[in-house]
Design a protein around this motif. Structure first.
Motif, PDB file in Angstrom:
ATOM      1  N   ASN A 190       0.817  -1.219   0.000  1.00 33.41           N
ATOM      2  CA  ASN A 190       0.000   0.000   0.000  1.00 33.41           C
ATOM      3  C   ASN A 190       0.850   1.269   0.000  1.00 33.41           C
ATOM      4  OD1 ASN A 190      -2.461  -1.419  -0.059  1.00 33.41           O
ATOM      5  ND2 ASN A 190      -2.294  -1.795   2.134  1.00 33.41           N
ATOM      6  N   GLY A 191       1.905   1.249  -0.817  1.00 37.02           N
ATOM      7  CA  GLY A 191       2.734   2.429  -1.025  1.00 37.02           C
ATOM      8  C   GLY A 191       3.774   2.700   0.039  1.00 37.02           C
ATOM      9  N   ARG A 192       3.868   1.865   1.054  1.00 34.77           N
ATOM     10  CA  ARG A 192       4.836   2.072   2.136  1.00 34.77           C
ATOM     11  C   ARG A 192       5.805   0.893   2.200  1.00 34.77           C
ATOM     12  NH1 ARG A 192       3.713   2.524   8.495  1.00 34.77           N
ATOM     13  NH2 ARG A 192       5.798   3.192   9.070  1.00 34.77           N
ATOM     14  N   TRP A 193       7.095   1.210   2.410  1.00 39.89           N
ATOM     15  CA  TRP A 193       8.129   0.176   2.478  1.00 39.89           C
ATOM     16  C   TRP A 193       8.325  -0.298   3.917  1.00 39.89           C
ATOM     17  CZ3 TRP A 193       9.945  -2.303  -1.609  1.00 39.89           C
ATOM     18  CH2 TRP A 193       9.810  -1.698  -2.859  1.00 39.89           C
ATOM     19  N   TYR A 194       8.531  -1.617   4.053  1.00 38.84           N
ATOM     20  CA  TYR A 194       8.763  -2.253   5.350  1.00 38.84           C
ATOM     21  C   TYR A 194      10.007  -3.109   5.261  1.00 38.84           C
ATOM     22  CZ  TYR A 194       3.947  -0.928   6.246  1.00 38.84           C
ATOM     23  OH  TYR A 194       2.787  -0.213   6.409  1.00 38.84           O
ATOM     24  N   ASP A 195      10.681  -3.303   6.409  1.00 37.20           N
ATOM     25  CA  ASP A 195      11.822  -4.213   6.391  1.00 37.20           C
ATOM     26  C   ASP A 195      11.304  -5.653   6.340  1.00 37.20           C
ATOM     27  OD1 ASP A 195      11.271  -5.159   9.040  1.00 37.20           O
ATOM     28  OD2 ASP A 195      12.678  -3.749   9.920  1.00 37.20           O
ATOM     29  N   ALA A 196      12.218  -6.565   6.096  1.00 42.15           N
ATOM     30  CA  ALA A 196      11.833  -7.968   5.898  1.00 42.15           C
ATOM     31  C   ALA A 196      11.158  -8.560   7.133  1.00 42.15           C
ATOM     32  CB  ALA A 196      13.061  -8.783   5.516  1.00 42.15           C
ATOM     33  N   SER A 244      -5.006  -7.314   0.697  1.00 37.90           N
ATOM     34  CA  SER A 244      -6.403  -7.739   0.776  1.00 37.90           C
ATOM     35  C   SER A 244      -7.330  -6.540   0.886  1.00 37.90           C
ATOM     36  CB  SER A 244      -6.614  -8.640   1.994  1.00 37.90           C
ATOM     37  OG  SER A 244      -5.780  -9.746   1.935  1.00 37.90           O
ATOM     38  N   ILE A 245      -6.793  -5.418   1.362  1.00 38.73           N
ATOM     39  CA  ILE A 245      -7.589  -4.211   1.550  1.00 38.73           C
ATOM     40  C   ILE A 245      -7.697  -3.408   0.257  1.00 38.73           C
ATOM     41  CG2 ILE A 245      -7.783  -2.042   2.849  1.00 38.73           C
ATOM     42  CD1 ILE A 245      -8.103  -4.559   4.589  1.00 38.73           C
ATOM     43  N   SER A 246      -6.556  -3.062  -0.330  1.00 34.84           N
ATOM     44  CA  SER A 246      -6.555  -2.181  -1.502  1.00 34.84           C
ATOM     45  C   SER A 246      -6.512  -2.938  -2.827  1.00 34.84           C
ATOM     46  CB  SER A 246      -5.356  -1.232  -1.452  1.00 34.84           C
ATOM     47  OG  SER A 246      -4.149  -1.957  -1.664  1.00 34.84           O
ATOM     48  N   GLY A 247      -6.052  -4.190  -2.804  1.00 31.94           N
ATOM     49  CA  GLY A 247      -5.879  -4.953  -4.031  1.00 31.94           C
ATOM     50  C   GLY A 247      -4.584  -4.639  -4.762  1.00 31.94           C
ATOM     51  N   LYS A 248      -3.792  -3.693  -4.230  1.00 35.25           N
ATOM     52  CA  LYS A 248      -2.529  -3.322  -4.882  1.00 35.25           C
ATOM     53  C   LYS A 248      -1.504  -4.437  -4.706  1.00 35.25           C
ATOM     54  CE  LYS A 248      -2.922   1.651  -4.251  1.00 35.25           C
ATOM     55  NZ  LYS A 248      -2.320   2.837  -3.627  1.00 35.25           N
ATOM     56  N   PRO A 249      -0.726  -4.699  -5.759  1.00 31.58           N
ATOM     57  CA  PRO A 249       0.315  -5.729  -5.637  1.00 31.58           C
ATOM     58  C   PRO A 249       1.387  -5.312  -4.638  1.00 31.58           C
ATOM     59  CG  PRO A 249       0.126  -4.947  -7.919  1.00 31.58           C
ATOM     60  CD  PRO A 249      -0.772  -4.108  -7.087  1.00 31.58           C
ATOM     61  N   TYR A 250       1.884  -6.281  -3.901  1.00 31.62           N
ATOM     62  CA  TYR A 250       3.046  -6.056  -3.058  1.00 31.62           C
ATOM     63  C   TYR A 250       4.268  -6.016  -3.965  1.00 31.62           C
ATOM     64  CZ  TYR A 250       0.203  -7.555   0.997  1.00 31.62           C
ATOM     65  OH  TYR A 250      -0.750  -7.686   1.976  1.00 31.62           O
ATOM     66  N   ARG A 251       5.314  -5.313  -3.517  1.00 32.71           N
ATOM     67  CA  ARG A 251       6.565  -5.214  -4.263  1.00 32.71           C
ATOM     68  C   ARG A 251       7.713  -5.605  -3.339  1.00 32.71           C
ATOM     69  NH1 ARG A 251       6.684  -4.639  -9.497  1.00 32.71           N
ATOM     70  NH2 ARG A 251       8.426  -3.212  -9.458  1.00 32.71           N
ATOM     71  N   VAL A 252       8.801  -6.102  -3.945  1.00 31.05           N
ATOM     72  CA  VAL A 252      10.002  -6.460  -3.203  1.00 31.05           C
ATOM     73  C   VAL A 252      11.182  -5.762  -3.852  1.00 31.05           C
ATOM     74  CG1 VAL A 252      11.539  -8.350  -2.532  1.00 31.05           C
ATOM     75  CG2 VAL A 252       9.070  -8.687  -2.459  1.00 31.05           C
ATOM     76  N   SER A 253      12.031  -5.177  -3.019  1.00 30.72           N
ATOM     77  CA  SER A 253      13.246  -4.524  -3.486  1.00 30.72           C
ATOM     78  C   SER A 253      14.420  -5.090  -2.700  1.00 30.72           C
ATOM     79  CB  SER A 253      13.152  -3.006  -3.266  1.00 30.72           C
ATOM     80  OG  SER A 253      14.356  -2.375  -3.637  1.00 30.72           O
ATOM     81  N   CYS A 254      15.329  -5.757  -3.410  1.00 31.42           N
ATOM     82  CA  CYS A 254      16.497  -6.372  -2.789  1.00 31.42           C
ATOM     83  C   CYS A 254      17.755  -5.692  -3.319  1.00 31.42           C
ATOM     84  CB  CYS A 254      16.546  -7.862  -3.109  1.00 31.42           C
ATOM     85  SG  CYS A 254      15.086  -8.780  -2.587  1.00 31.42           S
ATOM     86  N   PRO A 255      18.763  -5.520  -2.453  1.00 31.11           N
ATOM     87  CA  PRO A 255      20.006  -4.884  -2.894  1.00 31.11           C
ATOM     88  C   PRO A 255      20.610  -5.603  -4.115  1.00 31.11           C
ATOM     89  CG  PRO A 255      20.019  -5.203  -0.514  1.00 31.11           C
ATOM     90  CD  PRO A 255      18.818  -5.920  -1.049  1.00 31.11           C
ATOM     91  N   GLY A 256      20.968  -4.805  -5.118  1.00 31.45           N
ATOM     92  CA  GLY A 256      21.608  -5.360  -6.303  1.00 31.45           C
ATOM     93  C   GLY A 256      20.666  -5.976  -7.315  1.00 31.45           C
TER      94      GLY A 256
END
Length: 123
Positions: free
Chosen positions: A49-55, A90-102
């Motif tokens: 939902n547009g906000r980044w979280y740690d693993a 489940s709330i917004s239907g927006k896909p989750y994204r993953v950003s990994c170093p490199g």
């Protein structure tokens, strides 16, 4: 059809539909646990939902979603876990994204499918 036969047929259909969705077996549970562990041990960030979280925070969130699905017998395979818990909000239907170093940022569904392939030995 005789009434007794109709009742028996309804009973069989009920049993068949109830067994179509079940709790994950041992192999599927190991895979889902492995996916959660891969996320927790990664240095990746997880966007929902547009906000980044740690693993670690992401793993905690997905565990809550998975627990919800387990209570309803809705995630009996690793693929269903990815589809129903780890792919989108489940709330917004927006896909989750993953950003990994490199690595290029990607949809979480793709990231989890890659991790599942690794767990299964399909590098």
């Amino acid at each position: 059809m005789k009434p007794r036969s109709a009742v028996a047929a309804a009973f069989v259909l009920t049993l068949a539909s109830a067994s179509a969705v079940a709790a994950p077996g041992a192999a599927a549970q190991r895979e889902i646990d492995g996916l959660m562990q891969a996320l927790a041990e990664s240095n990746c960030r997880f966007q929902r939902n547009g906000r980044w979280y740690d693993a670690g925070d992401a793993r905690h969130h997905l565990q809550r979603k998975y627990d919800y699905l387990l209570r309803r017998d809705l995630a009996d395979t690793a693929e269903l876990f990815i589809e129903r818990a780890a792919s989108r909000s489940s709330i917004s239907g927006k896909p989750y994204r993953v950003s990994c170093p490199g690595h290029a940022e990607q949809d979480a569904a793709s990231w989890f499918q890659q991790q599942l392939a690794r767990l299964r030995g399909h590098r």
